[in-house]
Design an enzyme around this catalytic site. Structure first.
Site, short mmCIF file in Angstrom:
data_model
loop_
_atom_site.label_atom_id
_atom_site.label_comp_id
_atom_site.label_asym_id
_atom_site.label_seq_id
_atom_site.Cartn_x
_atom_site.Cartn_y
_atom_site.Cartn_z
N ASP A 12 0.80 -1.23 0.00
CA ASP A 12 0.00 0.00 0.00
C ASP A 12 0.83 1.28 0.00
OD1 ASP A 12 -2.20 -1.67 0.10
OD2 ASP A 12 -2.28 -1.64 2.28
N LYS A 15 1.68 2.11 -5.07
CA LYS A 15 2.24 1.54 -6.32
C LYS A 15 1.30 1.76 -7.51
CE LYS A 15 2.47 -2.47 -4.30
NZ LYS A 15 2.09 -2.11 -2.92
N GLY A 39 -4.59 -4.55 -3.87
CA GLY A 39 -5.54 -3.48 -4.18
C GLY A 39 -4.74 -2.25 -4.58
N HIS A 40 -4.69 -1.97 -5.86
CA HIS A 40 -3.90 -0.84 -6.37
C HIS A 40 -4.84 0.25 -6.85
CE1 HIS A 40 -0.08 -3.48 -7.17
NE2 HIS A 40 -0.42 -3.39 -5.91
N GLN A 217 2.03 -6.20 -3.15
CA GLN A 217 2.49 -6.31 -1.76
C GLN A 217 3.76 -5.46 -1.58
OE1 GLN A 217 1.35 -9.58 -3.34
NE2 GLN A 217 -0.52 -8.62 -2.63
P1 GDP Z 1 -0.83 0.25 -3.52
O1 GDP Z 1 -1.42 -1.04 -3.04
O2 GDP Z 1 0.62 0.35 -3.26
O3 GDP Z 1 -1.19 0.56 -4.95
O4 GDP Z 1 -1.53 1.39 -2.62
P2 GDP Z 1 -3.10 1.51 -2.31
O5 GDP Z 1 -3.79 1.95 -3.52
O6 GDP Z 1 -3.61 0.29 -1.63
O7 GDP Z 1 -3.06 2.64 -1.20
C1 GDP Z 1 -2.54 3.91 -1.46
C2 GDP Z 1 -3.62 4.95 -1.14
O8 GDP Z 1 -3.03 6.23 -1.10
C3 GDP Z 1 -4.69 5.03 -2.21
O9 GDP Z 1 -5.89 5.41 -1.59
C4 GDP Z 1 -4.19 6.15 -3.13
O10 GDP Z 1 -5.25 6.80 -3.81
C5 GDP Z 1 -3.53 7.07 -2.14
N1 GDP Z 1 -2.37 7.83 -2.63
C6 GDP Z 1 -1.40 7.44 -3.50
N2 GDP Z 1 -0.45 8.40 -3.60
C7 GDP Z 1 -0.82 9.40 -2.78
C8 GDP Z 1 -0.23 10.66 -2.41
O11 GDP Z 1 0.86 11.04 -2.84
N3 GDP Z 1 -0.92 11.43 -1.50
C9 GDP Z 1 -2.10 11.02 -0.95
N4 GDP Z 1 -2.68 11.83 -0.07
N5 GDP Z 1 -2.67 9.85 -1.28
C10 GDP Z 1 -2.04 9.04 -2.15
P1 IMO Z 2 -0.92 -4.28 -2.24
O1 IMO Z 2 -0.44 -4.85 -3.54
C1 IMO Z 2 -1.01 -4.58 2.10
C2 IMO Z 2 -1.00 -8.60 3.82
C3 IMO Z 2 -2.25 -9.03 4.56
C4 IMO Z 2 -1.63 -9.96 5.61
C5 IMO Z 2 -0.51 -10.66 4.82
C6 IMO Z 2 -0.90 -12.02 4.27
O2 IMO Z 2 -2.23 -3.59 -2.33
O3 IMO Z 2 0.15 -3.45 -1.60
P2 IMO Z 2 -2.42 -12.75 2.22
O4 IMO Z 2 -3.89 -12.56 1.99
O5 IMO Z 2 -1.56 -12.19 1.16
O6 IMO Z 2 -2.07 -14.18 2.54
O7 IMO Z 2 -2.13 -11.93 3.59
O8 IMO Z 2 -0.20 -9.79 3.76
N1 IMO Z 2 -1.22 -8.14 2.43
C7 IMO Z 2 -1.17 -6.85 2.06
N2 IMO Z 2 -1.03 -5.72 2.80
N3 IMO Z 2 -1.11 -4.48 0.76
C8 IMO Z 2 -1.23 -5.60 0.00
O9 IMO Z 2 -1.18 -5.58 -1.33
C9 IMO Z 2 -1.32 -6.85 0.66
N4 IMO Z 2 -1.45 -8.13 0.23
C10 IMO Z 2 -1.39 -8.90 1.33
O10 IMO Z 2 -2.91 -7.95 5.15
O11 IMO Z 2 -1.03 -9.21 6.62
MG MG Z 3 -2.96 -1.73 -1.84
#
Ligand code: GDP
Ligand code: IMO
Ligand code: MG
Length: 418
Positions: A12, A15, A39-40, A217
């Site tokens: 998270d 990415k 979840g991207h 991840q």
């Molecule tokens: P990922 O799994 O690495 O793709 O990250 P996620 O999408 O799960 O979580 C990142 C969250 O931060 C999402 O809600 C994005 O919309 C948000 N986000 C990404 N870059 C920025 C940033 O520079 N500033 C803020 N405030 N939010 C961001």
């Molecule tokens: P993205 O790509 C954050 C965490 C879960 C748990 C551990 C194992 O969005 O960054 P799993 O279901 O993979 O066996 O769970 O890994 N986890 C993540 N945490 N971002 C993710 O993906 C994750 N994918 C798995 O919360 O701690």
């Molecule tokens: Mg994510």
């Protein structure tokens, strides 16, 4: 130019947003590990997309979006994601799925639920999408591959064997016939996307196309390099690309690490810089730190330089993208962890012995906050001095340059640094 993008923390890091932005300049985006535990998030003109299995380059219709053999596929989830994107006007003509990717079956989700319950206090806090059990079956050589969904007899035989194998754990709710029919139907509906993705990627490389490999991840969730057993079940470090997409290491030109200006973690497991109380609340609320996949609250903490150094090493990072700097805008003082303390010892390298992870104390340096809005900036040169100092500190600790700075969730809310 073939570039790998990985998360340097516990996932998270932002990415999705960065892949979407870098995708503008490439010909293909490839997922190589993970499943729909991912979840991207990408936000374009206020419209939010959360990608679970489809690569985050799909919003550009002319880019090839490829899911490699290293990914585990829940076909029902994939079809739903495809349909929902199509309803929103996104074209999937350039989407490709590896026939060698393994399939998440309904009993994988059940097995994961049973295991998490049985672990009690030692539960991992997984996303419960069946990712771990599907990878376990793959390694145990009884897994079902995407291409098996296209062969009636093969699927039936493998399914029978698996249900027999897991019989003692599963009650009779799993009918072989029902699963067989449902998964054959999934196979039919996915058939047009299924190819040998390794061959396609090889051809693209030969044609000197630009490819982006989209890590899911993060480094500390990697099955080998993460905080085992509180990890996911795949290699999310850059090295995972070769096995998960079917290319050789000589084909990789650059590795980019996405790092958040602070740290979050979902699920259980060690987290040395975790904070509680007011700071935690500010980070969570300003950063909207709630899971994109499971909607759970993310645990929050200060930036951890020890894990950045570790991520730089085990991924061979060339450069960094720093995200969510804007979330720190209001802080008077900001802490940054430069080392750990274990008893009287100061530790600079991330310890490999797991018993130390829960016991280390972060050694912080404190910096003054910039207390200015950075989210409206459009030029790096306008970044407040103290924010620049924060970036400089991170570069120093990691030993790699920050090339891109993200200051908001929307596409385009990025400052490039020359
Ligand atoms: P990922 O799994 O690495 O793709 O990250 P996620 O999408 O799960 O979580 C990142 C969250 O931060 C999402 O809600 C994005 O919309 C948000 N986000 C990404 N870059 C920025 C940033 O520079 N500033 C803020 N405030 N939010 C961001
Ligand atoms: P993205 O790509 C954050 C965490 C879960 C748990 C551990 C194992 O969005 O960054 P799993 O279901 O993979 O066996 O769970 O890994 N986890 C993540 N945490 N971002 C993710 O993906 C994750 N994918 C798995 O919360 O701690
Ligand atoms: Mg994510």
């Amino acid at each position: 130019m073939n570039t790998v993008v990985v998360g340097t923390q516990w996932g998270d890091e932002g990415k999705g947003k960065i892949i979407d932005s870098l995708a503008k300049k490439v010909d293909a985006v490839v997922r190589f590990q993970g499943g729909n535990n991912t979840g991207h998030t990408v936000i374009v003109n206020g419209e939010k997309f959360i990608f679970h299995l489809i690569p985050s380059g799909i919003l550009y219709s002319e880019k090839k979006c490829i899911v490699g053999n290293g990914v585990v596929i829940d076909p029902g989830v994939l079809l739903k994601e495809i349909e929902e994107l199509q309803e929103r006007g996104v074209k999937l003509d350039n989407f490709y799925l590896s026939g060698n990717a393994h399939v998440i079956m309904p009993y994988h989700k059940k097995l994961e639920e049973i295991e998490e319950e049985r672990r009690g206090k030692m539960r991992i806090g997984t996303t419960r999408k069946g990712v771990g059990p599907a990878y376990a079956d793959k390694i145990a050589r009884r897994g079902i591959r995407v291409s098996d969904l296209l062969k009636k007899e093969v699927l039936l035989n493998k399914l029978r064997m698996n249900l027999k194998f897991w019989k003692e754990f599963l009650n009779s709710e799993f009918s072989c016939e029902k699963i067989w029919k449902q998964y054959l139907d999934y196979g039919k509906r996915l058939r047009k996307y299924i190819i040998d993705t390794s061959l396609l990627i090889h051809k693209l490389i030969q044609e000197k196309k630009n490819i982006l490999f989209e890590g899911a991840q993060g480094t500390l969730l990697d099955i080998d390099y993460g905080t085992y057993p509180y990890v996911t079940s795949s290699n999310s470090v850059a090295g995972g690309v070769c096995a998960g997409a079917g290319i050789g290491p000589t084909c990789i030109d650059k590795v980019i690490g996405v790092t958040k200006a602070y740290v979050t973690r979902v699920g259980e497991g060690p987290f040395p810089t975790e904070v509680r109380g007011e700071i935690e609340n500010i980070l969570r609320e300003r950063g909207k730190e709630y899971g994109s996949t499971t909607h759970r609250s993310r645990r929050c903490g200060w930036f951890d330089g020890v894990i950045l150094r570790y991520a730089a090493r085990v991924n061979g990072l060339d450069e960094l993208v720093l995200t969510k700097l804007d979330v720190l805008d209001s802080f008077e003082r900001i802490k940054i962890c430069v080392a750990y303390k274990y008893g009287k010892r100061i530790i600079r390298d991330f310890p490999f012995q797991s018993f130390m992870w829960e016991k280390v104390e972060p050694v912080y340096e404190e910096m003054e906050g910039w207390r200015k809005d950075t989210s409206s900036l459009r030029n790096f040169k306008d970044l407040p001095l103290r924010a620049r100092e924060y970036l400089k500190k991170i570069e120093e600790i990691g030993g790699i340059p920050i090339r891109l700075l993200s200051i908001g969730p929307q596409r385009g809310e990025l400052l490039s640094i020359d």
